[in-house]
Write a protein that holds these residues in place. Sequence first.
Motif, PDB file in Angstrom:
ATOM      1  N   GLN A   1       0.818  -1.218   0.000  1.00  0.00           N
ATOM      2  CA  GLN A   1       0.000   0.000   0.000  1.00  0.00           C
ATOM      3  C   GLN A   1       0.850   1.265   0.000  1.00  0.00           C
ATOM      4  N   PHE A   2       1.974   1.210   0.727  1.00  0.00           N
ATOM      5  CA  PHE A   2       2.812   2.397   0.835  1.00  0.00           C
ATOM      6  C   PHE A   2       4.013   2.359  -0.108  1.00  0.00           C
ATOM      7  N   GLY A   3       3.908   1.542  -1.155  1.00  0.00           N
ATOM      8  CA  GLY A   3       4.859   1.608  -2.254  1.00  0.00           C
ATOM      9  C   GLY A   3       6.181   0.906  -2.014  1.00  0.00           C
ATOM     10  N   LEU A   4       6.211  -0.032  -1.068  1.00  0.00           N
ATOM     11  CA  LEU A   4       7.431  -0.780  -0.799  1.00  0.00           C
ATOM     12  C   LEU A   4       7.299  -2.205  -1.323  1.00  0.00           C
ATOM     13  N   ASP A   5       8.410  -2.915  -1.375  1.00  0.00           N
ATOM     14  CA  ASP A   5       8.423  -4.273  -1.909  1.00  0.00           C
ATOM     15  C   ASP A   5       8.912  -5.223  -0.821  1.00  0.00           C
ATOM     16  N   PRO A   6       8.060  -6.141  -0.342  1.00  0.00           N
ATOM     17  CA  PRO A   6       8.492  -7.069   0.711  1.00  0.00           C
ATOM     18  C   PRO A   6       9.604  -8.000   0.266  1.00  0.00           C
ATOM     19  N   ARG A   7       9.757  -8.193  -1.036  1.00  0.00           N
ATOM     20  CA  ARG A   7      10.815  -9.068  -1.542  1.00  0.00           C
ATOM     21  C   ARG A   7      12.191  -8.443  -1.401  1.00  0.00           C
ATOM     22  N   LYS A   8      12.214  -7.131  -1.137  1.00  0.00           N
ATOM     23  CA  LYS A   8      13.491  -6.442  -0.971  1.00  0.00           C
ATOM     24  C   LYS A   8      13.911  -6.327   0.493  1.00  0.00           C
ATOM     25  N   VAL A   9      13.163  -6.964   1.378  1.00  0.00           N
ATOM     26  CA  VAL A   9      13.548  -7.007   2.788  1.00  0.00           C
ATOM     27  C   VAL A   9      14.720  -7.976   2.956  1.00  0.00           C
ATOM     28  N   ASN A  10      15.708  -7.571   3.737  1.00  0.00           N
ATOM     29  CA  ASN A  10      16.881  -8.414   4.001  1.00  0.00           C
ATOM     30  C   ASN A  10      16.843  -9.056   5.379  1.00  0.00           C
ATOM     31  N   ALA A  11      16.040  -8.495   6.285  1.00  0.00           N
ATOM     32  CA  ALA A  11      15.960  -9.045   7.636  1.00  0.00           C
ATOM     33  C   ALA A  11      14.598  -8.763   8.239  1.00  0.00           C
ATOM     34  N   VAL A  12      14.120  -9.710   9.025  1.00  0.00           N
ATOM     35  CA  VAL A  12      12.881  -9.561   9.790  1.00  0.00           C
ATOM     36  C   VAL A  12      13.235  -9.687  11.263  1.00  0.00           C
ATOM     37  N   LEU A  13      12.889  -8.658  12.045  1.00  0.00           N
ATOM     38  CA  LEU A  13      13.176  -8.653  13.481  1.00  0.00           C
ATOM     39  C   LEU A  13      11.853  -8.685  14.240  1.00  0.00           C
ATOM     40  N   VAL A  14      11.736  -9.600  15.204  1.00  0.00           N
ATOM     41  CA  VAL A  14      10.499  -9.749  15.982  1.00  0.00           C
ATOM     42  C   VAL A  14      10.841  -9.709  17.464  1.00  0.00           C
ATOM     43  N   SER A  15      10.266  -8.745  18.160  1.00  0.00           N
ATOM     44  CA  SER A  15      10.666  -8.478  19.546  1.00  0.00           C
ATOM     45  C   SER A  15      10.075  -9.444  20.561  1.00  0.00           C
ATOM     46  N   HIS A  16       8.834  -9.899  20.323  1.00  0.00           N
ATOM     47  CA  HIS A  16       8.226 -10.800  21.310  1.00  0.00           C
ATOM     48  C   HIS A  16       7.000 -11.492  20.740  1.00  0.00           C
TER      49      HIS A  16
ATOM     50  N   ARG B   1      11.848 -15.451  -1.454  1.00  0.00           N
ATOM     51  CA  ARG B   1      11.247 -15.761  -2.760  1.00  0.00           C
ATOM     52  C   ARG B   1      10.392 -17.024  -2.683  1.00  0.00           C
ATOM     53  N   GLY B   2       9.446 -16.997  -1.738  1.00  0.00           N
ATOM     54  CA  GLY B   2       8.544 -18.135  -1.612  1.00  0.00           C
ATOM     55  C   GLY B   2       9.212 -19.363  -1.041  1.00  0.00           C
ATOM     56  N   MET B   3      10.201 -19.150  -0.179  1.00  0.00           N
ATOM     57  CA  MET B   3      10.942 -20.249   0.464  1.00  0.00           C
ATOM     58  C   MET B   3      11.707 -21.084  -0.554  1.00  0.00           C
ATOM     59  N   THR B   4      12.165 -20.444  -1.622  1.00  0.00           N
ATOM     60  CA  THR B   4      12.938 -21.161  -2.642  1.00  0.00           C
ATOM     61  C   THR B   4      14.434 -20.866  -2.526  1.00  0.00           C
ATOM     62  N   ARG B   5      14.823 -19.897  -1.694  1.00  0.00           N
ATOM     63  CA  ARG B   5      16.233 -19.532  -1.593  1.00  0.00           C
ATOM     64  C   ARG B   5      16.680 -19.444  -0.136  1.00  0.00           C
ATOM     65  N   LYS B   6      17.921 -19.809   0.068  1.00  0.00           N
ATOM     66  CA  LYS B   6      18.563 -19.547   1.362  1.00  0.00           C
ATOM     67  C   LYS B   6      18.911 -18.071   1.377  1.00  0.00           C
ATOM     68  N   LYS B   7      18.142 -17.282   2.072  1.00  0.00           N
ATOM     69  CA  LYS B   7      18.277 -15.849   1.924  1.00  0.00           C
ATOM     70  C   LYS B   7      17.723 -15.135   3.150  1.00  0.00           C
ATOM     71  N   GLY B   8      18.371 -14.041   3.495  1.00  0.00           N
ATOM     72  CA  GLY B   8      17.835 -13.184   4.536  1.00  0.00           C
ATOM     73  C   GLY B   8      18.209 -13.616   5.944  1.00  0.00           C
ATOM     74  N   THR B   9      17.741 -12.803   6.896  1.00  0.00           N
ATOM     75  CA  THR B   9      18.052 -13.009   8.310  1.00  0.00           C
ATOM     76  C   THR B   9      16.797 -12.805   9.133  1.00  0.00           C
ATOM     77  N   VAL B  10      16.630 -13.642  10.138  1.00  0.00           N
ATOM     78  CA  VAL B  10      15.549 -13.477  11.112  1.00  0.00           C
ATOM     79  C   VAL B  10      16.181 -13.350  12.490  1.00  0.00           C
ATOM     80  N   VAL B  11      15.802 -12.315  13.222  1.00  0.00           N
ATOM     81  CA  VAL B  11      16.292 -12.099  14.575  1.00  0.00           C
ATOM     82  C   VAL B  11      15.085 -11.955  15.490  1.00  0.00           C
ATOM     83  N   GLY B  12      15.086 -12.683  16.586  1.00  0.00           N
ATOM     84  CA  GLY B  12      13.938 -12.603  17.482  1.00  0.00           C
ATOM     85  C   GLY B  12      14.275 -12.989  18.896  1.00  0.00           C
TER      86      GLY B  12
END
Length: 260
Positions: free
Chosen positions: A41-56, A74-85
């Motif tokens: 909606q706000f003109g961004l692309d979720p595919r260009k996210v490099n990391a997802v951080l979740v506090s709780h 990319r639909g769980m087709t690539r080893k890509k990105g970082t998750v921190v939580g």
Amino acid sequence: MADAFATITQRRMTGGFRIDGIEGKNIHIDPGPGALVRTYQFGLDPRKVNAVLVSHSHTDHYSDAEVMIEAMTRGMTRKKGTVVGSRSVIEGYKQFGPCISKYHLSKPEVSILEPSKSTKFGNIKITGTKTVHGDPMAVGFNLKTKDFSISYTADTEYFEDLHKYHAGADVLIASVIRPGNEKLRGHMCTNDFIKLVNEVSPKFAVMTHLGMKIVMNDAKKEARIVKENTGVNTVAAFDGMKTNLDQFIPRQKTLNDFEK
């Protein structure tokens, strides 16, 4: 981002927030309900996210984490990105979590943060900050580069040493759920934030995760009160807000500066 009642009513959008272009990385923090839809909606692309951080492990902070991970990988087709939580988000702790499936954690790099524990993400050092909240494993995040620091308190009540975890932050982002001095266990009110801003002395402060009383009354007024009592430029976040943080990054001196 808003509290649980604002989440249910959607008086405020609940998709979390993004920090884009920090050391060439795009980071989505606390992707709650609607994060994917609001990103587009706000003109961004979720595919260009490099990391997802979740506090709780509360739903207004994590419910869209898996779909954001799918976009990132990319639909769980690539080893890509970082998750921190937090531990509760990644592994689960007692009745809290886990919030992200093992399947969704199988493609990105995964780090569990605790207070004062750090992980490296490219040229960014991400350190967990202590909280006092309903989820005992909840953490905030301090993102530090060579010249710049952004700190996010996540959901926490004010406590004596809170400022120590956010010391040196150029930009301070905090969950502020109640106006004035209206206390709510596990959360900060405006007066609490005034104390924290005075102790941290950031260049810029943002109030987010606003409760219904602030949303229904005058969030801008609460931000003005913080600014008047701290001298720090303070804003109350609103849906779709964008801020250029480059103005708060120290500029490297050039030869021309020394010749002046």
